[in-house]
Motif scaffolding. Structure first.
Motif, short mmCIF file in Angstrom:
data_model
loop_
_atom_site.label_atom_id
_atom_site.label_comp_id
_atom_site.label_asym_id
_atom_site.label_seq_id
_atom_site.Cartn_x
_atom_site.Cartn_y
_atom_site.Cartn_z
N ILE A 443 0.86 -1.20 0.01
CA ILE A 443 0.12 0.18 0.13
C ILE A 443 0.89 1.20 0.06
CG2 ILE A 443 -0.21 -0.19 2.47
CD1 ILE A 443 -3.07 1.17 2.11
N THR A 444 0.72 2.08 -1.00
CA THR A 444 1.38 3.27 -0.95
C THR A 444 0.79 4.54 -0.35
OG1 THR A 444 1.88 2.38 -3.37
CG2 THR A 444 2.40 4.67 -3.02
N PHE A 445 -0.40 4.80 -0.63
CA PHE A 445 -1.10 5.86 -0.22
C PHE A 445 -2.67 6.01 -0.37
CE2 PHE A 445 -0.18 7.84 -4.24
CZ PHE A 445 -1.45 8.48 -4.59
N THR A 446 -3.37 6.48 0.78
CA THR A 446 -4.70 6.34 0.70
C THR A 446 -5.55 7.63 -0.21
OG1 THR A 446 -4.60 7.23 2.98
CG2 THR A 446 -5.19 5.14 2.75
N PHE A 447 -6.55 7.44 -0.73
CA PHE A 447 -7.09 8.34 -1.60
C PHE A 447 -8.11 9.31 -1.05
CE2 PHE A 447 -6.65 5.14 -5.58
CZ PHE A 447 -5.39 5.72 -5.80
N GLY A 448 -8.72 8.99 -0.01
CA GLY A 448 -9.67 9.75 0.97
C GLY A 448 -8.88 11.05 1.68
N GLY A 449 -9.54 12.11 1.39
CA GLY A 449 -8.81 13.34 2.06
C GLY A 449 -9.33 14.48 2.17
N LEU A 450 -8.99 15.55 2.26
CA LEU A 450 -9.65 16.87 2.79
C LEU A 450 -10.09 17.70 1.45
CD1 LEU A 450 -7.21 18.49 5.51
CD2 LEU A 450 -9.08 16.79 5.91
N ALA A 451 -11.21 18.14 1.55
CA ALA A 451 -11.62 19.02 0.26
C ALA A 451 -10.76 20.36 0.23
CB ALA A 451 -12.98 19.27 0.45
N ILE A 452 -10.28 20.80 -0.75
CA ILE A 452 -9.47 22.04 -0.98
C ILE A 452 -10.00 22.88 -2.05
CG2 ILE A 452 -7.49 21.09 0.03
CD1 ILE A 452 -6.21 21.04 -2.82
N ASP A 453 -9.81 24.20 -2.02
CA ASP A 453 -10.10 24.97 -3.13
C ASP A 453 -9.08 24.89 -4.26
OD1 ASP A 453 -9.31 27.75 -4.54
OD2 ASP A 453 -11.67 27.85 -4.16
N ALA A 454 -9.46 24.30 -5.50
CA ALA A 454 -8.41 24.20 -6.49
C ALA A 454 -7.44 25.04 -6.81
CB ALA A 454 -9.32 23.58 -7.66
N ASP A 455 -7.77 26.48 -6.74
CA ASP A 455 -6.91 27.55 -7.05
C ASP A 455 -5.96 27.76 -5.92
OD1 ASP A 455 -8.16 27.54 -9.57
OD2 ASP A 455 -9.72 28.95 -8.76
N THR A 456 -6.46 27.58 -4.65
CA THR A 456 -5.64 28.21 -3.62
C THR A 456 -5.23 27.23 -2.53
OG1 THR A 456 -7.61 28.66 -1.99
CG2 THR A 456 -6.99 30.32 -3.50
N GLN A 458 -6.86 26.05 -0.23
CA GLN A 458 -7.23 26.44 1.27
C GLN A 458 -8.33 25.16 1.48
OE1 GLN A 458 -9.16 30.19 1.33
NE2 GLN A 458 -9.13 30.31 3.56
N VAL A 459 -8.31 24.65 2.82
CA VAL A 459 -9.10 23.54 3.17
C VAL A 459 -10.59 24.18 3.33
CG1 VAL A 459 -9.49 22.02 4.97
CG2 VAL A 459 -7.16 22.39 4.31
N LEU A 460 -11.35 23.36 3.12
CA LEU A 460 -12.87 23.55 3.06
C LEU A 460 -13.48 23.20 4.09
CD1 LEU A 460 -13.97 23.52 -0.70
CD2 LEU A 460 -12.93 25.59 0.52
N SER A 461 -14.38 23.74 4.76
CA SER A 461 -15.22 23.36 6.03
C SER A 461 -16.34 22.65 5.44
CB SER A 461 -15.71 24.33 6.81
OG SER A 461 -16.98 24.69 6.34
N ASP A 462 -17.05 21.62 6.35
CA ASP A 462 -18.18 21.02 5.67
C ASP A 462 -19.60 21.75 5.68
OD1 ASP A 462 -18.83 20.99 8.55
OD2 ASP A 462 -18.61 18.76 8.92
N GLY A 463 -19.48 22.84 6.26
CA GLY A 463 -20.63 23.66 6.01
C GLY A 463 -21.53 23.58 7.36
N VAL A 464 -21.04 22.85 8.47
CA VAL A 464 -21.86 22.79 9.56
C VAL A 464 -22.18 24.07 10.36
CG1 VAL A 464 -21.81 21.91 11.92
CG2 VAL A 464 -20.91 20.49 10.04
N PRO A 473 -14.08 28.15 3.04
CA PRO A 473 -12.77 28.15 3.26
C PRO A 473 -12.44 28.24 4.85
CG PRO A 473 -13.03 29.51 1.40
CD PRO A 473 -14.34 29.25 2.10
N ILE A 474 -11.41 27.46 5.37
CA ILE A 474 -11.17 27.53 6.65
C ILE A 474 -10.01 28.54 6.56
CG2 ILE A 474 -9.97 26.42 8.75
CD1 ILE A 474 -11.60 23.73 7.81
N LYS A 475 -10.06 29.54 7.22
CA LYS A 475 -9.07 30.60 7.06
C LYS A 475 -7.83 30.41 7.58
CE LYS A 475 -12.24 34.67 6.71
NZ LYS A 475 -12.67 35.75 7.30
N GLY A 476 -6.66 30.46 6.86
CA GLY A 476 -5.23 30.09 7.76
C GLY A 476 -4.97 28.68 7.33
N LEU A 477 -5.64 27.93 6.87
CA LEU A 477 -5.28 26.34 6.74
C LEU A 477 -5.42 26.06 5.08
CD1 LEU A 477 -4.75 23.83 8.21
CD2 LEU A 477 -7.08 23.18 8.20
N PHE A 478 -4.25 25.34 4.92
CA PHE A 478 -3.99 24.82 3.52
C PHE A 478 -3.56 23.32 3.55
CE2 PHE A 478 -3.25 29.37 4.01
CZ PHE A 478 -4.10 29.77 2.84
#
Length: 521
Positions: A443-456, A458-464, A473-478
Motif C-alpha cells: 500500500i502506497t497512499f490512501t485516496f480519501g482526504g480533505l476538500a480544498i479549493d483548487a486555486d488556492t 485552502q481547506v474547506l469546511s463541511d458547512g456545519v 474556506p477555513i481561514k489560515g489552513l491549506f
C-alpha cells in the motif's frame, strides 16, 4: 508553553510539504517552519520511497530536453517520444478514476503540471531524467516511450528529497524533526498556528498560515481496516511508517470537509518477502514488482485473476495490489518464460533483490512453487496450458511490441479464447527457463482526504452551521500532497501523485504569502 512566531508553518517533510515551504519563501514569507514528527533519519515522507516519476503535459522530446540531465546530443535521434497533451492527461485521470475525480482538481493539476515541472527543475534543482529504464523499450533501435509518463529523478526518491533538502536550506526554511503536531490553534474559527510536542514539551507555534502535508493513513492498521476493509490489515506498507492519519485527527474540531475515495488507495505488486510495516530506506522502490504485463499472475490455487495486459503498467499497477490482496492468503505468483524475463528491470528482479524460483519445465516450476505455498500444481498446469493454447496465434511474435498496446491477446481464436483474457502482450510462456516471483500487496497512499479549493489549496469546511451547508474556506489552513481528497478514485495514472503534490504545494505556499499581504509569483 513557549511561544514561537513564523510567517508560515508546514506540517510534513515530504515532496509536497517541501514544495509548499519553498514556494512560501519565494512568494515573500520571511520565516517558514517545517515540522515533522519522524526523526531526521526518516525525512522525506513517502516521496523518498518513489522512483521520482512526475507526469506532465509536454510537447514532445524537444520540449523536455532542457530539463533533463541524462541525454547526450548523440542520443536524441534515437528517442521516440510523443507529445502528451492537456486532453491526454485529463482523460487518463478521469478514465482510470471511473470519471469520479473532481474536475476542478484535475484541471488544476493538469494545467499546472508543465510550469511546475520547470519550477522544480530550475528553481529547486530537482535532477530530472528521462525514465529509460522504467518507461521505454528499445523498438527498431529507438527508445520508445509509452504510457504517457517520461520523467523520473536521478536516484529516484532519494535524489528527489536530497534536492529538496538542499533547496530548503538555501531558502532558509527551519526544520524541526521528532516534533509531532498535536493541535491546531484557532481564534474565532481562524487557524493561527499549531501545538508541537518537542523535547517533551508542548510548544505553541503561531503563524497566519498553516499548510498540512502530513500524508494519508496507509501506515495505520486500524484506520486501514476501518476505511478500506478487514483484508487491508495484512497489506505491506511501501513507504514511511509515520503516515498514520494524524492530519485528519487535527482537523476534526474544525469540521473540515472530508471527500474523495475513502475506501480506495494506491496499492501495487510488492515483494511478498518485504517488511510489513514500513519501506526499506536502502531498497526503497526496488520492492516493486511491475513486470506482470510481460507474463501472467496466478494465485495460490493456481488460477489467474486479472487481465495482465489490460493496459500499460502505469495505468494498472496502482489497483492490482488490491486484486492480489483479495486472493486466498493475499499473495500471488508472477510467471515468465525466457522471452519475458529478459525484459524485467534489474532494479526490481535482479540478484540479491528478489527471490526468483526457476524451473526448466513448467512442471518443475510448479513443483518448486509448492514450497512457496502453491496448493495445487495440477490446477497451475491446467491454467498455464489453457493460457498457452489461447496465446498461440499466427504471427504473434512479429506483432508483439511492449511499447504499444499491441492487441496480441488470448482472444483471437473462438475455440481457445479465455474467460479472463490477456488483452495485450500475450505470448505463450513456452521457452525455458521459467521464472516465478512471489508478490503481495504494497500500500502506497490512501485516496480519501480533505476538500480544498483548487486555486488556492485552502481547506474547506463541511458547512456545519451554515444554512445552505456549502463548504466554506477555513481561514489560515491549506493542504497538499496525499492529504488532498477528491483527485483519485479506484486507481490513478503513474506519476500523477508527485505532480499533484508539487502543483498544490506551490499554490499553498503562494496563498500563505498572500495572507501576509506580500504574496507574489
Amino acid at each position: 508553553m513557549t511561544d514561537y512566531h513564523y510567517d508560515c508553518i508546514v506540517v510534513g517533510s515530504g515532496h509536497a510539504g517541501s514544495c509548499a515551504a519553498i514556494s512560501a519563501v519565494q512568494a515573500g514569507c520571511k520565516r517558514v517552519l517545517m515540522v515533522e514528527k519522524a526523526p531526521e533519519d526518516w525525512v522525506g515522507g513517502n516521496g523518498y520511497f518513489t522512483a521520482g516519476a512526475h507526469r506532465t503535459v509536454h510537447g514532445g522530446l524537444h520540449d523536455l530536453l532542457p530539463l533533463v540531465q541524462n541525454v547526450t546530443a548523440e542520443q536524441v535521434n534515437n528517442i521516440d517520444m510523443e507529445p502528451y497533451t492537456t486532453n491526454d492527461f485529463t482523460a487518463d485521470i478521469m478514465r482510470v478514476g471511473a470519471n469520479k475525480p473532481n474536475p476542478s482538481l484535475v484541471k488544476a493539476v493538469v494545467d499546472g503540471s508543465r510550469g511546475t515541472i520547470e519550477w522544480l527543475a530550475e528553481s529547486i534543482g530537482i535532477p530530472f531524467v528521462f525514465s529509460f529504464n522504467r518507461q521505454a523499450y528499445v523498438v527498431d533501435g529507438k527508445q520508445k516511450f509509452w504510457g504517457g509518463m517520461v520523467l523520473g529523478v536521478d536516484e529516484g526518491g532519494k535524489g528527489l528529497i536530497a534536492a529538496h533538502r538542499r533547496a530548503l536550506a538555501k531558502h532558509g526554511v527551519e526544520v524541526w524533526f521528532d516534533s509531532p503536531v498535536t493541535q491546531l490553534l484557532t481564534d474565532d474559527g481562524v487557524v493561527v498556528g499549531v501545538v508541537v510536542q518537542r523535547d517533551g514539551k508542548d510548544i505553541q507555534v503561531h503563524a497566519p498560515a498553516t499548510i498540512l502535508a502530513a500524508g494519508g493513513f496507509e501506515a495505520n492498521r486500524e484506520m486501514r481496516v476501518e476505511h478500506l476493509g478487514g483484508i487491508w490489515e495484512r497489506a505491506k506498507v511501501r513507504g514511511t511508517p509515520y503516515n498514520t492519519g494524524d492530519g485528519f485527527t487535527l482537523v476534526k474540531p474544525l469540521h473540515a470537509k472530508l471527500t474523495g475515495d475513502w475506501a480506495g488507495c494506491h496499492s501495487t505488486c510488492w515483494d511478498a518477502h518485504a517488511p510489513s510495516d514500513s519501506g526499506n530506506r536502502i531498497l526503497t522502490n526496488q520492492y516493486t514488482k511491475s513486470g506482470y504485463p510481460l507474463g501472467v499472475m496466478l494465485n495460490s490455487k493456481g488460477l489467474r485473476f486479472v487481465d495482465e495486459g489490460e493496459d500499460f503498467r502505469n495505468y494498472t499497477y496502482a489497483k492490482f495490489g488490491r486484486a492480489i490482496l483479495e486472493q486466498p492468503e493475499g499473495w500471488a505468483f508472477q510467471i515468465w518464460d525466457s522471452k519475458g524475463a529478459k525484459y524485467l528491470r534489474g532494479e526490481e528482479y535482479g540478484e540479491g533483490i528478489v527471490k526468483r524460483i526457476i524451473g526448466e519445465t513448467l512442471e518443475e516450476l510448479a513443483a518448486r512453487l509448492v514450497d512457496e505455498g502453491l496448493e495445487d500444481p495440477s490446477t497451475f498446469m491446467h491454467t498455464m496450458t489453457q493460457y498457452n493454447n489461447a496465446a498461440t496465434q499466427p504471427n504473434a511474435a512479429q506483432r508483439w511490441n511492449p511499447a504499444i498496446k499491441d492487441g496480441v491477446s488470448t482472444q483471437s481464436s473462438p475455440s481457445t479464447r479465455l474467460d479472463l483474457p490477456k488483452s495485450n502482450w500475450a505470448l505463450p510462456i513456452d521457452e525455458p527457463p521459467y521464472t516465478a516471483v512471489k508478490v503481495g500487496c504494497g500500500i502506497t497512499f490512501t485516496f480519501g482526504g480533505l476538500a480544498i479549493d483548487a486555486d488556492t489549496a485552502q481547506v474547506l469546511s463541511d458547512g456545519v452551521g451554515e444554512a445552505d451547508s456549502k463548504p466554506i474556506p477555513i481561514k489560515g489552513l491549506f493542504c497538499t500532497g496525499e492529504m488532498v481528497g477528491g483527485l483519485f478514485y479506484n486507481n490513478y495514472p503513474g506519476g500523477s501523485g508527485l505532480a499533484a503534490g508539487a502543483v498544490f504545494g506551490r499554490k499553498a505556499g503562494r496563498s500563505a504569502a498572500r495572507l501576509l499581504g506580500i504574496g507574489h509569483s
